[in-house]
Design a protein around this motif. Structure first.
Motif, short mmCIF file in Angstrom:
data_model
loop_
_atom_site.label_atom_id
_atom_site.label_comp_id
_atom_site.label_asym_id
_atom_site.label_seq_id
_atom_site.Cartn_x
_atom_site.Cartn_y
_atom_site.Cartn_z
N UNK A 282 0.82 -1.21 0.00
CA UNK A 282 0.00 0.00 0.00
C UNK A 282 0.86 1.26 0.00
N UNK A 283 2.03 1.18 0.64
CA UNK A 283 2.94 2.34 0.65
C UNK A 283 3.41 2.66 -0.76
N UNK B 209 -1.04 7.69 -2.62
CA UNK B 209 -1.14 8.90 -3.43
C UNK B 209 -0.52 10.10 -2.74
N UNK B 210 -0.42 10.04 -1.41
CA UNK B 210 0.13 11.17 -0.67
C UNK B 210 1.39 10.73 0.07
N UNK B 211 2.44 11.54 0.07
CA UNK B 211 3.70 11.19 0.74
C UNK B 211 3.53 10.81 2.20
N UNK C 262 5.02 2.79 5.39
CA UNK C 262 6.38 2.25 5.41
C UNK C 262 6.84 2.02 6.84
N UNK C 263 6.52 2.95 7.73
CA UNK C 263 6.87 2.79 9.14
C UNK C 263 6.15 1.59 9.74
N UNK C 264 4.92 1.38 9.32
CA UNK C 264 4.15 0.22 9.81
C UNK C 264 4.83 -1.08 9.38
#
Length: 243
Positions: free
Chosen positions: A169-170, A174-176, A183-185
């Protein structure tokens, strides 16, 4: 049909791990609702290919039995990210869908399908037809990389690749800010398994075939044909072909 205790016996012989360790893993998964649990003794619930897949995942990644459920949830739920096939290959028609696996599935479902193949007469017959006399059985392999939290399943000429849902999903965010959070997850989950060395575990057709037959009740758990018996069987098969 097999019971969970039968799977423990088979996995003990298959892996060489201590039976007490496998029992501990199975107990934890059962307590957390990740294994079939109904009754005891002869009235106990029959084991399913998914039960076998979850036990395999826990043992492939390893760790303490108390962490088995977390391992299964983390790696069993890896999502299918890519499917590639060599259509011209003799085994190009083989797929997990033959075993009832949905086109969009997670790793534990794919592994369960791979295990179930060996308990389905129609699927074994189809593979035998493709193999032909004295042919080579299609390759079967399930792999997990605990350091990257990814997996792969190979069946014949088809390869399925799996990754953590947050990472997928990262890459599509669509949004940074959303991408960074996802990504942290993913990184938070992967840190639980990083030991500094990239580690890949796998299970092949040599293990999958007897395990699938045990689940289907076609083989006694832990049974292995001796080298002498196998050699004698091959000789007899050769004599029959000559006739």
């Amino acid at each position: 049909m097999a019971l969970i205790s039968d799977l423990v016996t088979e996995l003990n012989v298959m892996s060489g791990l201590a039976e007490t360790s496998i029992v501990g893993v199975a107990r934890r998964l059962r307590e957390d609702g990740l294994l079939s649990q109904k009754g005891r003794g002869r009235g106990a619930a029959h084991a399913t290919p998914l039960d076998a897949a979850r036990l395999c995942i826990a043992l492939m990644v390893g760790g303490k039995s108390k962490d088995a459920s977390t391992v299964v949830r983390d790696f069993g739920q890896l999502q299918l990210s890519r499917r590639s096939v060599e259509p011209e290959h003799v085994y190009g028609s083989l797929s997990l869908e033959m075993a009832g696996v949905a086109p969009e599935h997670v790793f534990e479902e794919g592994l369960a399908g791979l295990i179930a193949v060996w308990g389905e007469d129609r699927l074994v017959a189809r593979m035998e037809a493709l193999v032909g006399p004295r042919g080579i059985w299609p390759g079967m392999l399930a792999m997990l990389s605990d350091s990257s939290m990814s997996g792969a399943i190979c069946f014949g000429a088809t390869t399925y690749t799996y990754h953590h849902s947050a990472l997928l999903r990262a890459n599509q965010a669509k949004h940074p800010e959303e991408g960074v959070a996802l990504t942290e997850q993913y990184l938070a989950a992967s840190r639980r398994y990083r030991g500094g060395i990239r580690s890949t575990r796998e299970i092949s057709a040599v293990e999958l075939l007897p395990l699938g037959q045990v689940v289907a009740g076609l083989r006694d758990p832990g049974w292995r044909e001796s080298n002498e018996a196998a050699h004698r069987r091959l000789i007899e098969a050769g004599k029959e072909e000559e006739l």
